[in-house]
Write an enzyme that holds these catalytic residues in place. Structure first.
Site, mmCIF file in Angstrom:
data_model
loop_
_atom_site.group_PDB
_atom_site.id
_atom_site.type_symbol
_atom_site.label_atom_id
_atom_site.label_comp_id
_atom_site.label_asym_id
_atom_site.label_seq_id
_atom_site.Cartn_x
_atom_site.Cartn_y
_atom_site.Cartn_z
ATOM 1 N N LYS A 181 0.847 -1.196 0.000
ATOM 2 C CA LYS A 181 0.000 0.000 0.000
ATOM 3 C C LYS A 181 0.881 1.244 0.000
ATOM 4 O O LYS A 181 1.437 1.629 1.028
ATOM 5 C CB LYS A 181 -0.914 0.037 1.238
ATOM 6 C CG LYS A 181 -1.973 1.128 1.082
ATOM 7 C CD LYS A 181 -2.459 1.726 2.382
ATOM 8 C CE LYS A 181 -1.554 2.759 2.959
ATOM 9 N NZ LYS A 181 -1.387 3.991 2.177
ATOM 10 N N GLU A 255 10.192 1.278 10.261
ATOM 11 C CA GLU A 255 11.244 2.231 9.866
ATOM 12 C C GLU A 255 10.654 3.620 10.055
ATOM 13 O O GLU A 255 9.807 4.040 9.260
ATOM 14 C CB GLU A 255 11.645 2.032 8.396
ATOM 15 C CG GLU A 255 12.338 0.729 8.101
ATOM 16 C CD GLU A 255 13.737 0.673 8.670
ATOM 17 O OE1 GLU A 255 14.336 1.723 8.960
ATOM 18 O OE2 GLU A 255 14.235 -0.452 8.850
ATOM 19 N N CYS A 289 14.415 10.596 6.195
ATOM 20 C CA CYS A 289 14.513 10.163 7.592
ATOM 21 C C CYS A 289 15.942 10.267 8.089
ATOM 22 O O CYS A 289 16.188 10.434 9.270
ATOM 23 C CB CYS A 289 14.012 8.735 7.723
ATOM 24 S SG CYS A 289 14.785 7.636 6.531
ATOM 25 N N GLU A 390 11.034 16.306 14.330
ATOM 26 C CA GLU A 390 11.330 16.057 12.915
ATOM 27 C C GLU A 390 10.518 17.023 12.059
ATOM 28 O O GLU A 390 9.292 16.958 12.034
ATOM 29 C CB GLU A 390 10.981 14.606 12.556
ATOM 30 C CG GLU A 390 11.466 14.226 11.183
ATOM 31 C CD GLU A 390 11.086 12.795 10.789
ATOM 32 O OE1 GLU A 390 9.974 12.352 11.111
ATOM 33 O OE2 GLU A 390 11.911 12.129 10.136
HETATM 34 P P1 NAD Z 1 2.843 8.469 7.690
HETATM 35 O O1 NAD Z 1 3.050 7.664 8.917
HETATM 36 O O2 NAD Z 1 1.920 9.615 7.730
HETATM 37 O O3 NAD Z 1 2.316 7.553 6.496
HETATM 38 C C1 NAD Z 1 3.042 6.426 6.071
HETATM 39 C C2 NAD Z 1 2.083 5.411 5.484
HETATM 40 O O4 NAD Z 1 1.207 4.958 6.502
HETATM 41 C C3 NAD Z 1 1.202 5.953 4.364
HETATM 42 O O5 NAD Z 1 1.091 4.948 3.383
HETATM 43 C C4 NAD Z 1 -0.135 6.174 5.061
HETATM 44 O O6 NAD Z 1 -1.242 6.101 4.221
HETATM 45 C C5 NAD Z 1 -0.134 5.030 6.045
HETATM 46 N N1 NAD Z 1 -1.000 5.219 7.210
HETATM 47 C C6 NAD Z 1 -1.371 6.366 7.791
HETATM 48 N N2 NAD Z 1 -2.140 6.121 8.873
HETATM 49 C C7 NAD Z 1 -2.252 4.770 8.964
HETATM 50 C C8 NAD Z 1 -2.916 3.895 9.879
HETATM 51 N N3 NAD Z 1 -3.610 4.353 10.900
HETATM 52 N N4 NAD Z 1 -2.805 2.561 9.681
HETATM 53 C C9 NAD Z 1 -2.070 2.076 8.653
HETATM 54 N N5 NAD Z 1 -1.443 2.855 7.754
HETATM 55 C C10 NAD Z 1 -1.527 4.195 7.914
HETATM 56 O O7 NAD Z 1 4.309 8.891 7.223
HETATM 57 P P2 NAD Z 1 4.689 9.828 5.995
HETATM 58 O O8 NAD Z 1 4.376 11.218 6.385
HETATM 59 O O9 NAD Z 1 4.142 9.262 4.741
HETATM 60 O O10 NAD Z 1 6.252 9.601 5.914
HETATM 61 C C11 NAD Z 1 7.179 10.393 6.549
HETATM 62 C C12 NAD Z 1 7.771 9.663 7.748
HETATM 63 O O11 NAD Z 1 8.413 8.445 7.309
HETATM 64 C C13 NAD Z 1 8.851 10.461 8.417
HETATM 65 O O12 NAD Z 1 8.716 10.377 9.812
HETATM 66 C C14 NAD Z 1 10.140 9.762 7.956
HETATM 67 O O13 NAD Z 1 11.234 9.975 8.813
HETATM 68 C C15 NAD Z 1 9.708 8.359 7.897
HETATM 69 N N6 NAD Z 1 10.604 7.572 7.027
HETATM 70 C C16 NAD Z 1 11.453 6.655 7.603
HETATM 71 C C17 NAD Z 1 12.328 5.928 6.809
HETATM 72 C C18 NAD Z 1 13.266 4.912 7.407
HETATM 73 O O14 NAD Z 1 13.833 4.118 6.657
HETATM 74 N N7 NAD Z 1 13.457 4.905 8.724
HETATM 75 C C19 NAD Z 1 12.345 6.117 5.420
HETATM 76 C C20 NAD Z 1 11.465 7.051 4.865
HETATM 77 C C21 NAD Z 1 10.588 7.764 5.692
#
Ligand code: NAD
Length: 496
Positions: A181, A255, A289, A390
């Site tokens: 997804k 992650e 990240c 962040e």
């Molecule tokens: P987010 O948590 O808002 O969304 C990530 C995913 O989760 C999306 O696909 C979203 O639709 C889904 N989602 C949202 N609510 C959900 C729920 N209740 N249940 C299941 N799925 C749900 O994150 P974002 O804003 O898309 O991404 C940015 C974040 O990702 C930052 O904190 C960044 O640091 C982190 N990140 C980490 C890494 C790593 O390797 N550690 C890599 C890239 C991004």
């Protein structure tokens, strides 16, 4: 077709069970181009019933041909996928740039490297085995590695393809099946990836793609037939996922976010350190990240570093991301633009000194896009919110320190523990300090060095588990122990 939508790229089918199907309870949604704020693609989103269909397909594939397929055949499919991905890497880069706004020069580098993940994990699929446990002559004990099962892979908008590749390659090598997804803001390239998976000849249902928002992710997490959730995104979302998946004791890989310290000692090669520190602060439009967002600088060189950092921030070419000359594109979506701008205000209110950037950019073609100038704050205190939280935008906080102990204390004074950078010419200090920094990866005299073979993941609030490397495969495997008696004798416990 309504006026103005004829030029949209259309991806109006979900990929479920090897077929392209219309959503049952989802919707057709427009994806926005962050450089213009206007729709550029029309995409199918799934609903809970579509998630059910996708999980059924993944479960059927797992029970069927995929479970029985030998490792070398899974490896051959992964190699085929690597070849197809390489052929299509330039167009995947262009589509990723359209959907999330990263500069084409960055997405080209990324997509050019992604086939290596499929190749690396293909080699592990061929060599996957357990071990023999020395016990005694009465038994032969050994382990085998078995796939976790059906994986729900949930990815973020900042690196849609990278995140999908990092999850798919080890999951498929391990023999899992996947429902993927992508984030609601950036669904297009994951659907393109599904086309390559189809062309590579993976059995139907091994990989399914259902774009959508939080409700689609939540349906996947709650589904009793999903064995593991591999999630990349924010910590707050991870906590909601944990609660939602608790009832059926799912496995989780997380992650999550970071607030990486980038430590520059006075004895460092400052020119190189500045290349890395400015590069890592503004890479991915600041939406990484691993962003080196807290730049800790030893006091004797602090003023020089501040001055040079600000000068180099001014040299970053911000502009339309498809222009190969552009260094940095827009923020990936409007909410992120608002968040970045609000943190710039917070930094000013907290008394940090703004030495570069600090505003939205709307000149010329950038008028309606979500562009922000590379921003640098000096005289930042590590307790300020801009140093603790962040931001996920191109905002660097430059913090002075005195000596190793303070550098380590400041580096570790964070809820996060994903990545860290460290610059010094003193090899003993490099080892000393690297060993004391609480993060999943420490880069010494380099930064953001990521390979298919180097494990990546966080301590503290930055996550659970690792992606990449041998450890990345472990996350998709369970260990089964088999103990075979060599005598066939079993004493009657009630004989006496
Ligand atoms: P987010 O948590 O808002 O969304 C990530 C995913 O989760 C999306 O696909 C979203 O639709 C889904 N989602 C949202 N609510 C959900 C729920 N209740 N249940 C299941 N799925 C749900 O994150 P974002 O804003 O898309 O991404 C940015 C974040 O990702 C930052 O904190 C960044 O640091 C982190 N990140 C980490 C890494 C790593 O390797 N550690 C890599 C890239 C991004």
């Amino acid at each position: 077709m309504s006026p103005g939508t004829s030029s949209l790229l259309r991806h109006e089918r979900l990929f479920i069970g090897g077929s392209w199907v219309a959503p049952q309870d989802g919707a057709i949604v427009q994806s926005l181009d962050p450089s213009t704020g206007r729709p550029w693609a029309s995409v199918a989103f799934g609903g809970p019933r579509d998630v059910d269909r996708a999980v059924d397909a993944a479960r059927t594939a797992l029970a069927g041909p995929w479970r029985r397929m030998p490792g070398h055949e899974r490896a051959a499919l992964l190699h085929k996928l690597a070849d197809l991905y390489r052929q299509h890497a330039p167009e995947l880069a262009t589509l990723e740039t359209r959907d999330n706004g990263r500069a084409l020069r960055e997405t080209r580098l990324d997509t050019g490297a992604h086939p290596r993940w499929f190749q690396y994990y293909a080699s592990l699929a061929e060599t996957l085995g357990g071990r023999t446990i020395p016990v005694d002559d009465s038994v032969h004990a050994f382990t085998t590695r078995v796939p976790v099962g059906v994986v729900g892979a949930i990815t973020p908008w900042n690196v849609p393809l990278m995140s999908a590749v990092w999850k798919l390659a080890p999951a498929l090598a391990a023999g899992c099946t996947v429902v993927l997804k992508p984030a609601e803001q950036t669904p297009v390239t994951t659907l393109e990836l599904a086309r390559l998976i189809e062309a590579a000849g993976f059995p139907p249902g091994v990989v399914n793609v259902v774009p959508g928002g939080p409700e689609v992710g939540a349906a996947l997490v709650a589904h009793p037939d999903v064995d593991k959730i591999s999630f990349t995104g924010e910590g707050a979302t991870a906590k909601a996922i944990l609660r939602n998946g608790a009832d059926n004791l799912k496995r989780f890989g997380f992650e999550l976010g970071g607030k990486a310290p980038h430590v520059i000692f006075a004895d460092a090669d400052l020119d190189q350190a500045l290349n890395a520190a400015t590069g890592s602060a503004f890479a991915l439009c600041g939406q990484s990240c691993a962003l080196g967002s807290r730049v800790l600088v030893e006091r004797p060189v602090y003023e020089r570093v501040v001055e040079e950092f600000a000068r180099r921030a001014g040299r970053v070419r911000v502009g339309m991301p498809l222009d190969p000359a552009t260094h940095m594109g827009p923020q990936a979506h409007e909410a992120q633009l608002r968040k970045t701008l609000s943190y710039i205000d917070i930094g000013k209110d907290e008394g940090a000194q703004l030495v570069a950037g600090g505003a939205r950019l709307t000149d010329g073609a950038m008028e309606d896009g979500w562009f922000v100038a590379p921003t640098v704050f000096a005289n930042v205190d590590n307790d300020m919110r801009i140093a603790r939280e962040e931001i996920f935008g191109p905002v660097a906080a430059l913090i002075p320190f005195d000596g190793e102990d303070e550098a380590v204390a400041l580096a570790n004074a964070s809820d996060y523990g994903l990545a860290a950078g460290l610059w010094t010419r003193d090899a003993s200090r490099a080892h000393r300090v690297a060993a004391r920094i609480e993060s999943g990866i420490v880069w010494v005299n380099t930064y953001r060095f990521l390979r298919w073979s180097t494990p990546y993941g966080g301590l503290k609030h930055s996550g659970w588990g690792r992606e990449n490397g041998l450890e990345g495969l472990d996350g998709y495997l369970e260990t089964r122990t088999t103990v075979v008696s060599t005598t066939g004798q079993f004493a009657d416990p009630f004989a006496q």
